[in-house]
Scaffold this active site. Structure first.
Site, PDB file in Angstrom:
ATOM      1  N   SER A 148       0.858  -1.194   0.000  1.00  0.00           N
ATOM      2  CA  SER A 148       0.000   0.000   0.000  1.00  0.00           C
ATOM      3  C   SER A 148       0.890   1.238   0.000  1.00  0.00           C
ATOM      4  O   SER A 148       2.079   1.166   0.354  1.00  0.00           O
ATOM      5  CB  SER A 148      -0.872  -0.008   1.257  1.00  0.00           C
ATOM      6  OG  SER A 148      -1.346   1.286   1.567  1.00  0.00           O
ATOM      7  N   TYR A 173      -1.048  -0.919  10.720  1.00  0.00           N
ATOM      8  CA  TYR A 173      -1.330  -1.170   9.299  1.00  0.00           C
ATOM      9  C   TYR A 173      -0.131  -0.756   8.436  1.00  0.00           C
ATOM     10  O   TYR A 173       0.313  -1.511   7.566  1.00  0.00           O
ATOM     11  CB  TYR A 173      -2.579  -0.405   8.870  1.00  0.00           C
ATOM     12  CG  TYR A 173      -2.918  -0.568   7.404  1.00  0.00           C
ATOM     13  CD1 TYR A 173      -3.224  -1.812   6.876  1.00  0.00           C
ATOM     14  CD2 TYR A 173      -2.918   0.530   6.541  1.00  0.00           C
ATOM     15  CE1 TYR A 173      -3.533  -1.965   5.528  1.00  0.00           C
ATOM     16  CE2 TYR A 173      -3.233   0.395   5.200  1.00  0.00           C
ATOM     17  CZ  TYR A 173      -3.538  -0.863   4.694  1.00  0.00           C
ATOM     18  OH  TYR A 173      -3.839  -1.018   3.358  1.00  0.00           O
TER      19      TYR A 173
END
Length: 300
Positions: A148, A173
């Site tokens: 990401s 994350y």
């Protein structure tokens, strides 16, 4: 810029995609099936997976589909799944480590590990190492690990890897997405060292509209997060566009190990080769993370 007319038909090639029933995984499956590939679609929920397959079958694509249940939050399930794949298929051309979870409340995996580190990084590393012998039997086989854009902000919390002292769901994350890049690069280095026919590549979708945002809002009951996504809506691109970087990494004949593909403008646009997170470039850090991760999965 990537030229998708370079991508040949994929008949006779076998692709395994985690998290294939929705979002990026679904769009990647669709692209590959249209080009004649055999796609092993992995889904944690078989009912959702079956629904995705029924949707794909309507297109009458020349490719073949096989749905297999895979729960990445349980490493023993990953082990069982890998054994099934090795018995069911003679070879594997491309593994796409696509599945992921984003910023849930503090949750533990079946093995008692922080869920984002466990699912996004550790389970995919374990799956890759289990299936690597199959991949190495084929020329130009690939492992594509989907990360990401938050990789660029991620830091490995060496003293609190599992968030036991202080859990911040967004930092965890970002850590897991940085770990994806560190794993992908370290794997590629190891493959080069042993003159393997397999290469390891990376991809990130930019701001792509998938189920991740909705699930995060639901899990955290956060109206602030929901509002933020509504305000950012014009910046998001479709899941179909978000899937193009991983499709490029998986299929382009010109793609090379260690490369990462991402949107042209980093958050949206057609795919191109993009830079890897600076925090993933330190050899010692990558080896340290590899050793820690290897220790966590060795007794499964």
């Amino acid at each position: 810029m990537v030229r998708f007319n370079e991508i040949k038909m994929q008949e006779g090639r076998v692709f395994l995609i985690t998290g294939a029933n929705s979002g990026l995984g679904y769009e990647t499956s669709k692209f590959l099936l249209e080009r004649g590939a055999t796609v092993i679609m992995c889904s944690r929920d078989l009912l959702k997976g079956e629904k995705a397959i029924q949707s794909l079958l309507k297109f009458n694509f020349p490719g073949k589909i096989e749905l297999v249940e895979l729960n990445l939050s349980d490493l023993k399930n990953v082990k069982k799944f890998s054994k099934y794949i090795k018995n069911r298929f003679q070879s594997l051309d491309v593994l796409i480590n696509n599945a992921g979870i984003m910023a849930p409340p503090k949750t533990l995996s079946k093995q008692g590990l922080e869920i984002q580190f466990a699912v996004n990084h550790l389970a995919h590393m374990f799956l890759t190492m289990e299936l690597l012998p199959m991949l190495e039997e084929k020329n130009n086989s690939r492992v594509v690990t989907v990360t990401s854009g938050v990789q660029y902000f991620g830091k490995i919390q060496w003293d609190d890897l599992q968030g036991n002292i202080k859990y911040d769901r967004w930092k965890s994350y970002a850590q897991s997405k940085l770990a994806n890049v560190m794993f992908g690069l370290e794997l590629n280095s190891k493959l080069i060292e042993r003159h393997s026919k397999t290469s390891s590549l990376l991809a990130h979708p930019g701001f792509a509209r998938t189920n991740l945002q909705r699930k995060s809002v639901q899990a955290n009951q956060s109206w602030q997060e929901e509002l933020a996504y509504k305000l950012m809506a014009p910046m998001f691109q479709s899941a179909e566009m978000g899937a193009l970087p991983q499709i490029a990494a998986a299929t382009l004949s010109s793609a090379k190990g260690g490369e990462q593909y991402g949107p042209r403008f980093n958050f949206r646009g057609s795919p191109k080769i993009c830079r890897n997170a600076p925090n993933a470039l330190n050899n010692n850090s990558r080896k340290r993370l590899w050793a820690i991760s290897e220790k966590l999965i060795k007794d499964i």
